[in-house]
Design an enzyme around this catalytic site. Structure first.
Site, mmCIF file in Angstrom:
data_model
loop_
_atom_site.group_PDB
_atom_site.id
_atom_site.type_symbol
_atom_site.label_atom_id
_atom_site.label_comp_id
_atom_site.label_asym_id
_atom_site.label_seq_id
_atom_site.Cartn_x
_atom_site.Cartn_y
_atom_site.Cartn_z
ATOM 1 N N GLU A 93 0.947 -1.078 0.215
ATOM 2 C CA GLU A 93 0.173 0.048 -0.355
ATOM 3 C C GLU A 93 0.644 1.315 0.342
ATOM 4 O O GLU A 93 1.896 1.529 0.779
ATOM 5 C CB GLU A 93 -1.023 0.333 1.507
ATOM 6 C CG GLU A 93 -2.416 -1.301 0.665
ATOM 7 C CD GLU A 93 -3.130 -0.692 2.039
ATOM 8 O OE1 GLU A 93 -4.047 -1.509 2.064
ATOM 9 O OE2 GLU A 93 -2.990 -0.296 3.104
ATOM 10 N N CYS A 106 3.417 8.496 0.444
ATOM 11 C CA CYS A 106 4.127 7.540 1.015
ATOM 12 C C CYS A 106 3.786 6.600 0.862
ATOM 13 O O CYS A 106 2.632 5.581 -0.065
ATOM 14 C CB CYS A 106 2.893 8.051 2.357
ATOM 15 S SG CYS A 106 3.211 6.036 4.027
ATOM 16 N N CYS A 113 6.489 -6.119 7.639
ATOM 17 C CA CYS A 113 7.962 -6.121 8.236
ATOM 18 C C CYS A 113 8.396 -7.165 9.232
ATOM 19 O O CYS A 113 6.992 -7.160 9.661
ATOM 20 C CB CYS A 113 7.722 -4.533 8.637
ATOM 21 S SG CYS A 113 8.034 -4.110 9.540
ATOM 22 N N CYS A 117 6.113 -4.172 15.613
ATOM 23 C CA CYS A 117 5.627 -3.508 16.469
ATOM 24 C C CYS A 117 3.813 -3.583 16.543
ATOM 25 O O CYS A 117 3.015 -3.709 15.762
ATOM 26 C CB CYS A 117 5.489 -2.168 15.922
ATOM 27 S SG CYS A 117 7.027 -1.479 15.193
ATOM 28 N N CYS A 120 1.007 -1.598 14.846
ATOM 29 C CA CYS A 120 1.517 -1.833 13.914
ATOM 30 C C CYS A 120 0.349 -2.302 12.579
ATOM 31 O O CYS A 120 0.994 -3.318 12.721
ATOM 32 C CB CYS A 120 2.949 -1.076 13.319
ATOM 33 S SG CYS A 120 3.249 -1.249 11.453
ATOM 34 N N GLU A 165 9.914 -1.541 7.154
ATOM 35 C CA GLU A 165 10.989 -0.383 7.492
ATOM 36 C C GLU A 165 12.327 -0.221 6.343
ATOM 37 O O GLU A 165 13.411 -1.159 6.369
ATOM 38 C CB GLU A 165 12.050 -1.919 9.018
ATOM 39 C CG GLU A 165 13.122 -0.588 9.782
ATOM 40 C CD GLU A 165 13.306 0.193 9.983
ATOM 41 O OE1 GLU A 165 14.032 0.968 9.383
ATOM 42 O OE2 GLU A 165 12.725 0.188 10.863
ATOM 43 N N LEU A 220 9.712 6.241 18.873
ATOM 44 C CA LEU A 220 10.168 5.687 20.074
ATOM 45 C C LEU A 220 9.337 5.655 20.944
ATOM 46 O O LEU A 220 9.400 3.482 21.435
ATOM 47 C CB LEU A 220 10.829 7.540 21.018
ATOM 48 C CG LEU A 220 12.223 7.460 21.400
ATOM 49 C CD1 LEU A 220 12.938 6.778 21.085
ATOM 50 C CD2 LEU A 220 12.335 8.289 21.860
ATOM 51 N N CYS A 337 -0.599 6.327 9.650
ATOM 52 C CA CYS A 337 0.388 5.602 10.197
ATOM 53 C C CYS A 337 0.416 4.939 11.312
ATOM 54 O O CYS A 337 -1.261 4.659 12.054
ATOM 55 C CB CYS A 337 0.973 7.088 11.271
ATOM 56 S SG CYS A 337 2.588 6.522 12.422
#
Length: 345
Positions: A93, A106, A113, A117, A120, A165, A220, A337
């Site tokens: 995407e 984007c 990935c 996370c 995500c 990433e 972070l 995001c």
């Protein structure tokens, strides 16, 4: 483990200097490389000399082709999400985000990935493979084309914040950005490119020594290893002390680091976390981008209350740490995001 650049059969994954070398190797005057490069990247074709035309004859797969599987426009009227199909039936995407006078693409750098996370959607998918340079460039080219056709504007910004990433796929990402920022093609200014990472330290250090002025954004989300490790498992490999040291090195060599902080209700949105974040970033030229959590199916957390978001921001600003709240776009179509995945509906 070092990541090697996967060669792309398509010519659109080549930098201009590499395209010149290819022509020289095949006995074609390299003076024609710029025109060929422009056509490959923008679709604008001038008159090619006969030797170049003969060289192109019968060559299949000159450009990386993306199949637009779905295209979804947000109710905000400015955000469009694309599900693209690749040559091996993998899907990624990409998002076009519009603001008055400014359009941003984007882009994804991987299918899935490996960072995992928990909040995500891409991390919840797991990792399939890296994209090659041509597949990354093709996203930029398609988004730029649609920006021009539908809005009469140029695509001026790229954020490598889609699926994957980017620093885990460092070589292909740098190759693709060298192509996309070349003035003979799309001509995106290198200073208008931002690369996001969850803390891939080897990649951060390589980016610090890279000559292009790309911006770095570090996700972070936690101020100690235990809590950050629960959100970002790769923190167990690259803990906060090492990560902040890498950020300091990058900052000393390249300048400001953008720090992304996803605010999750009852997890990391308290005033105490804001004060600890100030201390963690002391000595780093940083700007904090606060992001209320965007919902995903695989994570039960909720976005922070708006009042807590504002209080968090005020503590950072009062301490002299620049902080903004990211404008939310495309949440209704899962284009925000952390929401990108390879869904068809």
């Amino acid at each position: 483990m070092p990541i090697s650049l996967k060669p792309t059969a398509a010519l659109d994954g080549l930098r201009l200097d590499q395209l010149r070398e290819r022509l020289v190797t095949d006995g074609v005057n390299p003076a024609h490389a710029a025109g060929l490069f422009r056509w490959l990247q923008t679709g604008v074709r001038g008159r090619f000399v006969a030797p170049l035309e003969r060289w192109l004859e019968g060559r299949a797969g000159l450009r990386t082709e993306l199949e637009t599987v779905t295209e979804t426009v947000s109710q905000d009227g400015w955000t469009t999400k694309f599900l693209f199909g690749l040559r091996d039936d993998a899907r990624i995407e990409s998002v076009l985000m519009g603001f008055p006078g400014r359009f941003t693409g984007c882009l994804s750098t991987q299918v899935g990935c490996a960072m995992g996370c928990v909040f995500c959607a891409t991390g919840q998918m797991g990792f399939s493979r890296h994209l090659d340079a041509g597949e990354i460039v093709a996203q930029a080219r398609e988004v730029a084309r649609l920006t021009a056709e539908r809005h009469g504007e140029r695509l001026r910004n790229l954020v490598m914040m889609g699926m994957g990433e980017p620093l885990h796929n460092f070589d292909a990402t740098m190759q693709a950005l060298a192509v996309a920022t070349d003035s003979h093609g799309l001509g995106i200014a290198p200073s208008k490119v931002s690369i996001s990472t969850v803390g891939h330290i080897p990649g951060i250090l390589r980016l610090a020594d890279h000559p292009a002025p790309y911006s770095l954004a570090v996700s972070l989300h936690g101020v100690d290893d235990d809590e950050r490790g629960r959100l970002i498992p790769v923190n167990r490999r690259w803990p906060l002390a090492d990560l902040t040291a890498a950020m300091r090195e990058y900052s000393a060599k390249k300048g400001r680091v953008l720090v992304a902080w996803t605010l999750i209700d009852g997890v990391n949105d308290g005033e105490g976390y804001a004060r600890r974040l100030v201390e963690l970033l002391r000595g780093i030229d940083a700007h904090v981008n606060l992001i209320p959590l965007n919902p995903t199916e695989g994570y039960e957390g909720r976005e922070a209350d708006w009042g807590r978001v504002m209080a968090f921001q005020q503590i950072l600003r009062h301490a002299g740490l620049p902080a903004t709240v990211r404008q939310r776009r495309g949440i209704d179509v899962d284009a925000g995001c952390g929401q990108l995945a390879r869904r068809t509906a």
